[in-house]
Design an enzyme around this catalytic site. Structure first.
Site, mmCIF file in Angstrom:
data_model
loop_
_atom_site.group_PDB
_atom_site.id
_atom_site.type_symbol
_atom_site.label_atom_id
_atom_site.label_comp_id
_atom_site.label_asym_id
_atom_site.label_seq_id
_atom_site.Cartn_x
_atom_site.Cartn_y
_atom_site.Cartn_z
ATOM 1 N N CYS A 6 48.642 86.533 54.383
ATOM 2 C CA CYS A 6 48.126 86.737 55.731
ATOM 3 C C CYS A 6 46.733 86.137 55.828
ATOM 4 C CB CYS A 6 48.096 88.214 56.086
ATOM 5 S SG CYS A 6 47.458 88.472 57.750
ATOM 6 N N ASP A 57 51.319 87.954 66.915
ATOM 7 C CA ASP A 57 49.997 87.770 66.330
ATOM 8 C C ASP A 57 49.008 87.388 67.423
ATOM 9 O OD1 ASP A 57 47.794 87.262 64.716
ATOM 10 O OD2 ASP A 57 48.982 86.253 63.179
#
Length: 396
Positions: free
Chosen positions: A101, A297
């Site tokens: 990530c 996101d």
């Protein structure tokens, strides 16, 4: 009952630092998580098997929400023991444990430089500070491998400087498929697709596998607001399900070394005509990223930025040393503030696999900014039927 007494009635206290990167949250557990053993990937498996209620407790409602994201600091891994890494991390979503990530890595870089608490970061004093560039480098062991995080600092190197972007050099990134036709049966289609029976997508890897599809290919005009989010969510959920479920496409999501990394994590809807270039970037584009169980996101997505740079390099669109700007809907709504810049640093010809890769893997640098939101301590009372496992309202 005061807050201290209430907290003591909980069966486990979890202390967290909350940050965001272009609006995308990272809830970082700094204390209270149980011990894990083995390699980092073994710790990931143990967390999933024995402590998944903690992920649900912090990511899902009532403590979290459908789009919450988290990180669990791991003080001991095989790479911290060998001296290659300063600290390890496990990443958590609304669904599972991701392998990489970028937005969380950017946030972690600041936190790990800022903390002087050795119970949180035992190797803090080993982090090297460069007085000439006013940066400190943290070597972070992510499930996908070693990530080098460069954090801008104040004059004495003891604190991060939020006015300058954090950068990280990712694990080797590469492209695996270009213009791949995905068959869409009538039952799996969506209204905007019309009578078409396939869509064309591409695949790439930047610590996790990403599927790229243009907004036009899905049957939508662009990613400008207002968007029909329900329709886009339906289309991307169907497409991701087809790609993951059909063995014909598995070869585009197969890691050459680790089976644990061989799955599709991210699907990004790309609008090449939207977005402002940052700095000396050659250009810009915007992506709407769906990951895990259709989480959206808010950031441009760091691992996917690395993957998209690798794809652009393999396609001949970027050369060594060149950069591109990647935006999310949030950074576009902020006049470009919060965009990520991806740069091709070097190619890695010795890792090239002609059978699975479109071009030589590359090391990509990703730049972005993260900020603090607050700190929090979470409890779970024994009597609370919703406190230990959590829920998502839309999934009831």
């Amino acid at each position: 009952m005061d807050a201290v007494t209430a907290a003591q009635s909980g069966n486990m206290l979890l202390t967290c630092v909350n940050m965001h990167t272009t609006g995308e949250p990272t809830r970082i557990i700094i204390s209270g998580y149980p011990d894990l053993s083995g390699t980092l990937l073994e710790q990931r498996a143990e967390a999933r098997a024995k402590h998944d209620h903690i992920r649900k407790r912090l990511m899902l409602e009532p403590a979290g929400h459908a789009d919450m994201y988290g990180a669990i600091l791991r003080k001991k891994t095989e790479l911290t023991q060998s001296g290659e890494a300063h600290i390890g991390v496990l990443f958590v979503t609304n669904e599972d444990y991701s392998t990489m990530c970028g937005h969380a890595t950017i946030a972690l870089g600041r936190l790990l430089v800022d903390t002087q608490d050795l119970s949180v970061f035992p190797r803090r004093k080993e982090v090297k500070y460069d007085p000439h560039t006013k940066t400190a480098v943290v070597n972070l062991h992510a499930p996908c491998g070693l990530v080098r995080v460069t954090v801008p600092t104040t004059e004495d190197g003891t604190r991060s400087d939020p006015s300058r972007p954090v950068t990280f050099v990712n694990v080797p990134s590469f492209a695996t498929g270009k213009n791949i036709k995905v068959d869409i049966s009538g039952a799996d289609g969506w209204p905007e697709l019309g009578q078409r029976e396939h869509v064309t997508v591409s695949f790439c890897y930047g610590g996790a596998f990403t599927c790229l599809v243009s907004v036009e290919e899905l049957g939508f005009d662009n990613l400008k607001q207002p968007l029909n989010h329900a329709a886009l969510t339906f289309a991307t959920r169907n497409l991701k399900s087809i790609v993951n479920g059909d063995p014909r496409y598995q070869k585009y999501m197969t890691h050459p070394e680790h089976d644990d990394l061989s799955s599709l994590y991210t699907l990004i809807v790309v609008d090449e005509n939207l977005g402002l270039a940052i700095g000396d970037s050659k250009g810009a584009e915007t992506g709407l990223c769906y990951f895990a169980d259709q989480q959206i996101d808010r950031s441009p997505t760091g691992s996917a930025t690395a993957a998209r740079v690798a794809f652009a390099f393999a396609a001949g669109e970027l050369s060594l040393g060149e950069s591109w700007t990647y935006h999310s809907l949030v950074s576009n709504a902020s006049n470009g503030r919060g965009g990520f810049v991806g740069t091709v640093l070097e190619s890695i010809p010795e890792l090239y696999d002609e059978g699975t890769m479109l071009g030589e893997p590359v090391r990509v640098q990703v730049a972005g900014q993260a900020f603090y939101v607050g700190t929090s301590t979470y409890i779970s009372e024994d009597e609370d039927p919703f406190g230990s496992g959590g829920f998502l309202f839309n999934s009831l």
